[in-house]
Design a protein around this motif. Structure first.
Motif, PDB file in Angstrom:
ATOM      1  N   GLU A  28       0.831  -1.212   0.000  1.00 36.24           N
ATOM      2  CA  GLU A  28       0.000   0.000   0.000  1.00 36.24           C
ATOM      3  C   GLU A  28       0.863   1.257   0.000  1.00 36.24           C
ATOM      4  OE1 GLU A  28      -3.230  -0.094  -0.567  1.00 36.24           O
ATOM      5  OE2 GLU A  28      -2.907  -2.261  -0.699  1.00 36.24           O
ATOM      6  N   GLN A  32       1.235   4.146  -3.145  1.00 34.92           N
ATOM      7  CA  GLN A  32       1.103   5.595  -2.971  1.00 34.92           C
ATOM      8  C   GLN A  32       2.333   6.335  -3.486  1.00 34.92           C
ATOM      9  OE1 GLN A  32      -1.749   7.111  -2.101  1.00 34.92           O
ATOM     10  NE2 GLN A  32      -2.548   5.019  -2.134  1.00 34.92           N
ATOM     11  N   LYS A  35       2.113   6.380  -7.297  1.00 33.92           N
ATOM     12  CA  LYS A  35       1.097   7.354  -7.700  1.00 33.92           C
ATOM     13  C   LYS A  35       1.617   8.776  -7.548  1.00 33.92           C
ATOM     14  CE  LYS A  35      -3.190   8.653  -8.717  1.00 33.92           C
ATOM     15  NZ  LYS A  35      -3.787   8.448 -10.055  1.00 33.92           N
ATOM     16  N   GLY A 201       3.454   9.635   5.341  1.00 31.37           N
ATOM     17  CA  GLY A 201       2.503   9.598   4.240  1.00 31.37           C
ATOM     18  C   GLY A 201       2.392  10.932   3.520  1.00 31.37           C
ATOM     19  N   TRP A 203       2.731  12.348   0.628  1.00 32.30           N
ATOM     20  CA  TRP A 203       2.884  12.039  -0.789  1.00 32.30           C
ATOM     21  C   TRP A 203       3.012  13.297  -1.640  1.00 32.30           C
ATOM     22  CZ3 TRP A 203       4.474   7.849   0.599  1.00 32.30           C
ATOM     23  CH2 TRP A 203       3.770   6.965   1.410  1.00 32.30           C
TER      24      TRP A 203
END
Length: 223
Positions: A28, A32, A35, A201, A203
């Motif tokens: 997962e 991310q 992406k 996280g 991103w």
């Protein structure tokens, strides 16, 4: 089966000029990151074969990328033997990268018209890799060998396509030094994905950093 053929993959690497290099045991998280890179303009991504069950993570990420990042060519790195190359090609790898040059890996990749980019540390190694069909060779480790090796190699072998990995940084100075030396593209790892940013996280940081690096490459090329 690879979603993009050899010509398409090399075109993506050459046009963008940068291939992110990343591994994470959590599929997962890897999804991310892929992406985020895609949104930053990346079109070729190297997932490194470094952890236990890495191929299982890769299999999940490839399927995700096919839907969410339709123009992304997913490849595998840190491949040192033909069996591993064959495994990842079966899972959909569009290109194979290694830290060293193994002619047997070239045979497996050539059979399926999948680009093999071996790690080379000398002019002779690059020449040997080209003889067995390696269109793009990796200068590794870049921080040890330096831009002068690239410049020196390109003088007598101007047809060479080189990707440098190891010590590449997303800064104007660093990227300009490699582009001006004559590399076809660069591979970049931890500098694009600081551990604390991945853990948090963040991103958007990854997306912005990719876009910034790609702009430096474009500026260095003068286009």
């Amino acid at each position: 089966m690879a979603r993009f053929d050899k010509i398409a993959v090399l075109k993506k690497m050459g046009e963008t000029g940068m291939v992110p290099v990343f591994y994470h045991k959590d599929a997962e998280v890897a999804k991310q990151v892929v992406k985020a890179c895609y949104e930053g303009g990346v079109r070729a991504f190297e997932f490194t074969n470094r952890g236990d069950f890495a191929h299982e993570v890769f299999a999940e990420v490839v399927k995700y990328a096919a839907k969410e990042c339709p123009d992304m060519a997913m490849g595998v790195g840190s491949v040192v033997d033909p069996a591993t190359a064959a495994l990842y090609i079966q899972l959909g790898a569009c290109f194979v990268v290694g830290p060293l040059f193994n002619p047997e890996v070239a045979r497996v990749c050539n059979r399926r018209l999948v680009p093999y980019t071996p790690g080379c540390g000398s002019v002779s190694e690059v020449g040997a890799a080209q003889e067995v069909g390696c269109d793009l060779c990796k200068i590794f480790p870049g921080d040890v060998l330096g831009p002068k090796l690239v410049k020196g190699l390109m003088a007598p072998m101007p047809w060479s396509k080189l990707m440098v990995t190891g010590g590449v940084e997303p800064t104007l100075e660093n990227l300009t030094s490699w582009i001006k030396a004559g590399v076809f593209c660069v591979g970049m790892g931890s500098k694009l994905f600081p551990g604390d940013k991945v853990a948090a996280g963040d991103w958007k940081y990854v997306t912005d950093k990719c876009a910034e690096a790609l702009k430096y490459v474009k500026d260095a090329r003068g286009c």
